[in-house]
Design an enzyme around this catalytic site. Structure first.
Site, mmCIF file in Angstrom:
data_model
loop_
_atom_site.group_PDB
_atom_site.id
_atom_site.type_symbol
_atom_site.label_atom_id
_atom_site.label_comp_id
_atom_site.label_asym_id
_atom_site.label_seq_id
_atom_site.Cartn_x
_atom_site.Cartn_y
_atom_site.Cartn_z
ATOM 1 N N ASP A 364 33.909 7.617 18.649
ATOM 2 C CA ASP A 364 32.750 8.224 18.010
ATOM 3 C C ASP A 364 32.782 9.744 17.899
ATOM 4 O OD1 ASP A 364 31.096 5.969 17.276
ATOM 5 O OD2 ASP A 364 30.954 5.540 19.396
ATOM 6 N N TYR A 452 23.577 2.695 18.084
ATOM 7 C CA TYR A 452 23.549 2.989 19.510
ATOM 8 C C TYR A 452 23.064 4.395 19.786
ATOM 9 C CZ TYR A 452 25.308 -0.205 23.023
ATOM 10 O OH TYR A 452 25.411 -1.186 23.960
HETATM 11 CU CU LIG Z 1 27.057 -1.748 24.757
#
Ligand SMILES: [Cu+2]
Ligand SMILES: *[C@@H]1O[C@H](CO)[C@@H](O)[C@H](O)[C@H]1NC(C)=O
Ligand SMILES: *[C@@H]1O[C@H](CO)[C@@H](O)[C@H](O)[C@H]1NC(C)=O
Ligand SMILES: *[C@@H]1O[C@H](CO)[C@@H](O)[C@H](O)[C@H]1NC(C)=O
Length: 720
Positions: A364, A452
């Site tokens: 990421d 997330y």
């Molecule tokens: Cu996770």
């Protein structure tokens, strides 16, 4: 910005326009309703007791206009004016070629220069490090801000591409809808094309056939009847698209038999709950009517208690802590602890080998930018009252600077814990009760990587400890399935995860965050010591058969500092300055205290594992090298893994009594469970950097205890 469009904007992840609108909204929100306020008894400061759960988001503190900002410190990020200058230089450098800017940040001056610099000195020459693409080539440039001189660095030996820009993502997410076959496929699934939202997922790298062009794999969802479209995947459809041309290369469709999961129960917003709001009867907050105890000088220099450090947002790392120094209570000296610390790379491999899932092995920081994805924080909910916020200045893909307001917050934390305590037991006849409150300083940012959310805290304690904490929350990315009950799953069938709700599987995955920790304990030259704890036998010299013994080994070279943690063969890991000893003769040092440990179970030769080879060990120590900062490689996107910390460390350079960098990998295995649906309760872990023989004694003996009448007491304003 209603409905569908608003949602789309959310996962294009923050266009500048949205941010401006958001700021405008904040500035115009009405003043607080008085009946909702609490008043402090000790003075007349107002303490608002509002919460986002009950009302609209709180107004963000006013940020100042950054257009006239000037740098004060050699490590200060580029200002808007500096970026504007650099933008002009880049433009003329590329001439008529089409180019895109993927990173435009300060090129840190040489360490020696920064260490020598003192407040009042002129700043060393300001330089920009620019990563750009033009004519299908990666460019790494150093631009002198004043002179406009450009130095081009050769990166032809490094595979991969720079991180995707927000504009890259915006350009590509509608690409599937330009394809008639895609439209037909979606319609066949019974989904209205106006409800479709596609997310750009990095493709990992799985062989040379994928080289030569920047690829993205789009996966699509239906936004119908929910804000949580992640829970409504149109399973099995992957649209492979060229990031430069937005051309759809291939459409994979393997999920025709898989129904779209229902919308019911997927929304997590309070407005979607119809069972009534649950609220503690008595509001809680930390009171600090006279304001916080820290200051932020010249925009970036944080001073609190005995700590002082430089703090800046970074588009790739999130935040960078530099020149962290702690004041020695005995001598009054500010002592060097860490020259620089930041999150270097992330790795999130999903454990499903099927066609629509095998490539989901995200890095990421290097692929998306951990800082680029860190949005504005919500005062009172993301950070407590009295937090101070720091804005980031980032560059758009044409090099234009823009402001990301409130990206980082700084606040003091008091959670009722003890810094130390002791009660003398009655049997000694002495009446002693000494206890001290533990107050700490937290630097926080939150990266929202599409589904997330990663909350990253750097927490500084008065006793010299630095605690780094990463908390995971947000939405688990799920897989559609035809199953609605576990009794339908065949006995030996692997569903690669947990059935979370009707037609929804939470796929097993890992999260790793690798931290770059350039420790400089009282100077540049440090050593790494493995303080091994081993079983020793007494061979009949004592009634005891065995005991635990400490055996210290100094790592001579980088390979000796490739550390895999072992519960039954334990060690402490110290970074010491062998040239400086305490009064009693111990070398001064700091230790890294692991927690949140997870080891990757992928095969070392698996392409994702090679690319994120930093997870091969939990601890590494390398020789300081200004160009070795990104443990997954400078160009992580579609990288092959030949520019990773594994490769650098395998050079096996000498590290004893040298300028060294410590790397720590925090890890989480995640086997999803039903509580993770439809949004995941926060899970946290972290590690410590803790002084070992750094101070002559407990450094917080002179902290004063709390006394009742010195503390603020708040009561409801309505009854006051
Ligand atoms: Cu996770
Ligand atoms: C696919 O559907 C979208 C949305 O209805 C439409 O705008 C687009 O033109 C369609 N694409 C093709 C190639 O027909
Ligand atoms: C200490 O550890 C080193 C390295 O593991 C080992 O070679 C040595 O024998 C140990 N020394 C003692 C006294 O146990
Ligand atoms: C510094 O790092 C770069 C990139 O890994 C490498 O090419 C160079 O050889 C390194 N220098 C030294 C002295 O190790």
């Amino acid at each position: 910005m209603e409905g569908k469009n608003f949602l789309r904007c959310l996962f294009f992840i923050c266009s500048v326009v949205l941010l401006l609108l958001f700021t405008a909204f904040n500035l115009t929100s009405p003043p607080s309703d008085k009946s909702e306020l609490l008043e402090c008894a000790t003075n007349s400061a107002w303490c608002t007791a509002k919460n986002r759960i009950l009302r609209h988001p709180n107004p963000a503190p006013l940020r100042h206009d950054h257009t006239a900002d000037v740098p004060h410190h050699p490590l200060d990020p580029l200002t808007i004016q500096e970026m504007n200058k650099v933008q002009k230089v880049i433009k003329s450098f590329f001439g008529k070629s089409v180019y895109s800017v993927h990173s435009l940040v300060l090129e840190d001056p040489e360490k020696q220069v920064v260490l020598k610099w003192q407040k009042g000195d002129p700043l060393p020459p300001r330089k920009a490090s620019v990563i750009a693409r033009a004519s299908a080539k990666n460019y790494l440039l150093t631009v002198d801000v004043e002179s406009g001189e450009v130095v081009e660095h050769d990166t032809s030996h490094i595979s991969g591409f720079p991180l995707v820009t927000l504009e890259d993502m915006q350009n590509v997410i509608f690409a599937p809808l330009s394809n008639a076959h895609f439209n037909r496929t979606i319609l066949e699934r019974g989904v209205d094309l106006n409800d479709v939202a596609c997310l750009p997922f990095s493709p990992g790298w799985f062989g040379k056939a994928e080289d030569g062009r920047r690829l993205v794999k789009l996966e699509c969802f239906t936004m119908k009847d929910t804000a949580n479209f992640y829970m409504r995947p149109i399973e099995g459809i992957i649209v492979i698209t060229d990031l430069d041309t937005s051309e759809v290369i291939e459409i994979i469709d393997k999920g025709k038999h898989i129904p779209i999961p229902k919308a019911a129960g997927t929304d997590y917003r309070l407005s979607a709950e119809n069972g009534g709001v649950i609220k503690l009867p008595n509001p809680i907050s930390m009171e600090q009517p006279n304001g916080p105890n820290f200051v932020v000088e010249d925009e970036h220099l944080v001073k609190w208690a005995n700590w002082e450090f430089h703090l800046k947002p970074d588009p790739r790392a999130g935040v960078m802590i530099s020149r962290a120094r702690v004041r020695d209570p005995e001598t009054g000296d500010l002592r060097n602890v860490m020259y620089q610390g930041f999150s270097s790379e992330l790795f999130v491999p999903y454990m499903d080998p099927e066609e629509a899932w095998y490539f989901k092995t995200y890095m990421d920081a290097g692929e998306y930018g951990f800082g680029l994805q860190a949005l504005s924080l919500d005062p009172l909910n993301d950070c407590p009252r009295n937090a101070k916020f720091m804005d980031a200045i980032f560059a758009a893909s044409d090099g234009t600077p823009y402001v990301r307001s409130n990206m980082v917050c700084i606040f003091e934390r008091y959670a009722g814990d003890a810094a130390w305590r002791h009660t003398e037991s009655p049997i000694t006849g002495k009446l002693i009760l000494e206890a001290r409150p533990k107050v700490s300083l937290v630097v926080r940012m939150v990266a929202s990587l599409a589904n997330y959310d990663y909350i990253v805290d750097w927490e500084f304690h008065a006793d010299g400890l630095i605690h780094v904490k990463v908390s995971l929350t947000g939405i688990v990315i799920v897989k559609g399935t035809s199953y609605v009950n576990m009794n339908q799953v065949k006995e030996n069938e692997d569903i690669y995860g947990t059935l979370l709700a009707d037609n929804i599987i939470g796929v097993v995955h890992d999260h790793y965050i690798n931290f770059y920790l350039d420790m400089d304990i009282d100077g540049l030259d440090n050593s790494f010591v493995n303080v091994h704890l081993q079983r020793e036998y007494t061979h009949g010299t004592s009634p005891r058969k065995s005991y635990m013994k400490v055996n210290k080994t100094v790592a001579k070279t980088e390979k000796e500092a490739q550390i895999k943690l072992k519960l039954y063969d334990p060690s402490e890991f110290h970074v010491i300055n062998p040239n400086k000893k305490t009064k009693v003769g111990n070398p001064v040092g700091y230790k890294v205290v692991p927690a949140g440990t997870a080891a990757s179970l992928l095969d070392p030769e698996d392409p994702p594992q090679k690319r994120s080879a930093f997870t091969n060990n939990q601890i590494w120590v390398t020789r300081y090298n200004k160009s070795e900062k990104w443990s997954g490689g400078l160009f992580a996107y579609q990288s092959h893994g030949e520019d990773t910390i594994q490769v650098w460390s395998d050079r096996d350079r000498p590290i004893e009594n040298k300028d060294i960098v410590l790397w720590y990998t925090l890890g989480f295995h995640h086997v999803p469970c039903q509580e993770d649906f439809p949004i995941m309760p926060t899970v946290s872990s972290g590690f410590d950097l803790k002084p070992v023989n750094f101070f002559e004694r407990n450094p917080v003996l002179r902290i004063a205890p709390y006394v009742e009448n010195e503390l603020p007491v708040c009561k409801a304003a309505a009854s006051a």
